[in-house]
Design an enzyme around this catalytic site. Sequence first.
Site, PDB file in Angstrom:
ATOM      1  N   ASP A 116       0.841  -1.200   0.000  1.00  0.00           N
ATOM      2  CA  ASP A 116       0.000   0.000   0.000  1.00  0.00           C
ATOM      3  C   ASP A 116       0.880   1.254   0.000  1.00  0.00           C
ATOM      4  O   ASP A 116       0.731   2.141   0.844  1.00  0.00           O
ATOM      5  CB  ASP A 116      -0.940  -0.016   1.224  1.00  0.00           C
ATOM      6  N   HIS A 159      -2.154  -0.052  11.804  1.00  0.00           N
ATOM      7  CA  HIS A 159      -2.021  -1.450  11.395  1.00  0.00           C
ATOM      8  C   HIS A 159      -0.561  -1.800  11.146  1.00  0.00           C
ATOM      9  O   HIS A 159       0.291  -0.916  11.037  1.00  0.00           O
ATOM     10  CB  HIS A 159      -2.832  -1.709  10.119  1.00  0.00           C
ATOM     11  N   GLN A 227      -2.984  -5.521   5.579  1.00  0.00           N
ATOM     12  CA  GLN A 227      -2.752  -4.535   6.648  1.00  0.00           C
ATOM     13  C   GLN A 227      -3.655  -4.896   7.817  1.00  0.00           C
ATOM     14  O   GLN A 227      -4.867  -4.669   7.767  1.00  0.00           O
ATOM     15  CB  GLN A 227      -3.079  -3.119   6.149  1.00  0.00           C
ATOM     16  N   ARG A 257       3.901  12.227  11.158  1.00  0.00           N
ATOM     17  CA  ARG A 257       2.549  12.225  10.575  1.00  0.00           C
ATOM     18  C   ARG A 257       1.848  10.969  11.065  1.00  0.00           C
ATOM     19  O   ARG A 257       2.281   9.854  10.766  1.00  0.00           O
ATOM     20  CB  ARG A 257       2.632  12.215   9.050  1.00  0.00           C
ATOM     21  N   ASP A 259      -0.521   8.479  10.698  1.00  0.00           N
ATOM     22  CA  ASP A 259      -1.319   7.983   9.579  1.00  0.00           C
ATOM     23  C   ASP A 259      -2.676   7.469  10.066  1.00  0.00           C
ATOM     24  O   ASP A 259      -2.755   6.810  11.112  1.00  0.00           O
ATOM     25  CB  ASP A 259      -0.540   6.839   8.912  1.00  0.00           C
ATOM     26  N   GLU A 301      -3.258  12.836  10.362  1.00  0.00           N
ATOM     27  CA  GLU A 301      -3.926  12.632   9.068  1.00  0.00           C
ATOM     28  C   GLU A 301      -5.397  12.313   9.331  1.00  0.00           C
ATOM     29  O   GLU A 301      -5.757  11.170   9.609  1.00  0.00           O
ATOM     30  CB  GLU A 301      -3.282  11.481   8.280  1.00  0.00           C
ATOM     31  N   HIS A 368      -0.195  12.386  -2.118  1.00  0.00           N
ATOM     32  CA  HIS A 368      -0.016  11.056  -2.710  1.00  0.00           C
ATOM     33  C   HIS A 368      -1.331  10.298  -2.843  1.00  0.00           C
ATOM     34  O   HIS A 368      -1.401   9.286  -3.519  1.00  0.00           O
ATOM     35  CB  HIS A 368       0.959  10.248  -1.856  1.00  0.00           C
ATOM     36  N   ASP A 369      -2.374  10.752  -2.117  1.00  0.00           N
ATOM     37  CA  ASP A 369      -3.640  10.033  -2.143  1.00  0.00           C
ATOM     38  C   ASP A 369      -4.591  10.609  -3.191  1.00  0.00           C
ATOM     39  O   ASP A 369      -4.359  11.678  -3.752  1.00  0.00           O
ATOM     40  CB  ASP A 369      -4.293  10.070  -0.758  1.00  0.00           C
ATOM     41  N   ARG A 493      -3.853   5.430  -7.652  1.00  0.00           N
ATOM     42  CA  ARG A 493      -3.111   6.513  -6.991  1.00  0.00           C
ATOM     43  C   ARG A 493      -1.681   6.602  -7.535  1.00  0.00           C
ATOM     44  O   ARG A 493      -1.037   7.643  -7.428  1.00  0.00           O
ATOM     45  CB  ARG A 493      -3.077   6.307  -5.470  1.00  0.00           C
TER      46      ARG A 493
HETATM   47  C1  GLC Z   1      -3.404   6.891   4.800  1.00  0.00           C
HETATM   48  C2  GLC Z   1      -2.455   7.061   3.650  1.00  0.00           C
HETATM   49  C3  GLC Z   1      -2.876   6.177   2.524  1.00  0.00           C
HETATM   50  C4  GLC Z   1      -2.927   4.752   3.006  1.00  0.00           C
HETATM   51  C5  GLC Z   1      -3.771   4.616   4.274  1.00  0.00           C
HETATM   52  C6  GLC Z   1      -3.592   3.281   4.936  1.00  0.00           C
HETATM   53  O1  GLC Z   1      -4.675   7.306   4.496  1.00  0.00           O
HETATM   54  O2  GLC Z   1      -2.402   8.406   3.262  1.00  0.00           O
HETATM   55  O3  GLC Z   1      -2.007   6.303   1.427  1.00  0.00           O
HETATM   56  O4  GLC Z   1      -3.474   3.951   2.001  1.00  0.00           O
HETATM   57  O5  GLC Z   1      -3.412   5.573   5.233  1.00  0.00           O
HETATM   58  O6  GLC Z   1      -2.406   3.205   5.655  1.00  0.00           O
END
Ligand code: GLC
Length: 612
Positions: A116, A159, A227, A257, A259, A301, A368-369, A493
């Site tokens: 991922d 995760h 994950q 960050r 996540d 995030e 990146h998303d 993506r």
């Molecule tokens: C966050 C990341 C994304 C990822 C997700 C799972 O949202 O920005 O790219 O797929 O977490 O870890």
Amino acid sequence: MGKKEIVFQERMNRHHDELKWLYTELYGNSDMFAELCSQMYEYYKARKQKLHNRDAKRAEDPDWFRKKDMLGMMLYIDNFAGNLKGVREKLDYLKSCNVNCIHLMPFLDSPEGRSDGGYAVADFRKVKPELGTMEDLAELTDACHAKNMNVCMDFVMNHTSEDHEWAKRARNGEGEYMSRYFFYDSYDIPAEYEKTVPQVFPTTAPGNFTYLPEIKHHVMTTFYPYQWDLNYKNPRVFNEMMYNFLYLANQGIDVIRIDAVPYIWKELGTQCRNLPQVHTIVRMMRMIAEIVCPSVILLGEVVMEPEKVVPYFGTIEKPECHMLYNVTTMASTWHTVATHDIRLLKKQMDIVNGLPKEYVFLNYLRCHDDIGWGLDYPTLKSWGLEEISHKRYLNDFFTGKVQGSVSRGELYNDDPVTMDARFCGTTASMCGIESALYEKDANKLEEAVRTDLMLHAYMLVQSGIPMLYSGDEVGQLNDYTYKENPSKAVDSRYLHRGAFQWEAADKCKDTDTVEGKLFTTLSTLEKVRRTESVFDADANAYTYDVKDNSILAIIRMKEEERFLGIFNFSNETKTAWIQEEGTFKDLLTGKKFQMKDYVLPPHGFVWAKKVK
Ligand code: GLC
């Protein structure tokens, strides 16, 4: 007690009672709390002297990260420079982009083809071998610090990868490790969860559980099946993850960050998002960092609607994250590009501008998303726009299917059930640079470049920290080669995660090229931003009504200084109906003029300051 120990004790004393209170509330386990405290001291002692010095220096200037010179850039190490050592060699390029904070996209060990984009971590203490080693990371952060640059990294705490040591042992049936995840021997409880938990990747990874036939159990996997969601009800998980966090902070990371933070606590019968315990955990993380490594700040995030985002700042007395993504403004910006109607964006900006100035947002156009169309639908509905059809319009617009649309890109997780889809593409491709180059249409190209610059200029006017996406500074286009790689092909993506085009960067000074036009104007904007006091974090920002729904005007004021940014979101020449006393100076050209009924070309903008 030595001096170092005293410093630690002082910081610990400041937070101990609250930390203990919250820990006890979640876990009621004083042995594990004692272990956490003693480990915190170990990580404190292990922290390099240079980093202790950084902590001390920043304690005197706790607002360091809110300064107007802060400019971030997010980049993939391999795409940008091959490996960590390569990034170190390219720091001068980043400096030339005026960047002083780099977000290194996930680089910890994660299995090829099941990663991922690196967000499935197999080992929190090992760098992906092809990118380098932990020593390389520490050397890079050191080199960045020497150049006054900060380093941000992801802490993927929701995760682990199924290849993580804990997951492997859980899969082997070791109860101790199974209890670090959510394991069920029948589908009964998973079925209950599925009734209330929405899906993150409805088409690329449907469902929130994965069946493991070898041990006849279902495991919770909110994101991809590889994950596995960590169970933070288990204090062992919390403690160990905090040790990983401190270990990474000790490599010289400045910004962590967090996540997917809204997801980290699960309760049956809920959406398993934004639960109160998530805030308890983030608050504890904040205190742990303030005790062990206070120069490290937290970026949450939280890709959610504004009412869900803001609580992650915590309160003034009990802060949680230092910074959060301004995600609704980002999505509303692209909505405005597609509709030429600034009303929603203006409303969103008014909300953000009305928040306490202590709240620091990270502003961005692309990351990146994918872009999920998280807009204020009740307001749109009152204007006659329905959520589903409007999302479809936006996706059609940005995939270039709407008459007159110049954008290029692809859908992401197009869900036939909810009729929902998100969108992928680079800024330049979304602004029409890709289609204009393809059509070899010079006029279209000029306007596309103008759109791209106008959006960046608008983004840079917002209060908070701007974050660029690597490649945008030279107008990098969509990269369709991911389709040839079977492990990436399903995830669109990767369309905007292409290798950095160094040939493009070579042209960045040549203003006859697209790259040069973007790079040099952006550079001017960035320099103006970091020198003019109207961009200070405590300056006031307001929107300004110029009697045209396709023109957004923003005023920034600091003491006697007055700044006006005017942005034309339409593809027509427009007049901003405005009358301001005194003479203004165009901050890009230096030209002086009277601010009266200002005319802007299609997708044009102006940054102007009142001359005293
Ligand atoms: C966050 C990341 C994304 C990822 C997700 C799972 O949202 O920005 O790219 O797929 O977490 O870890």
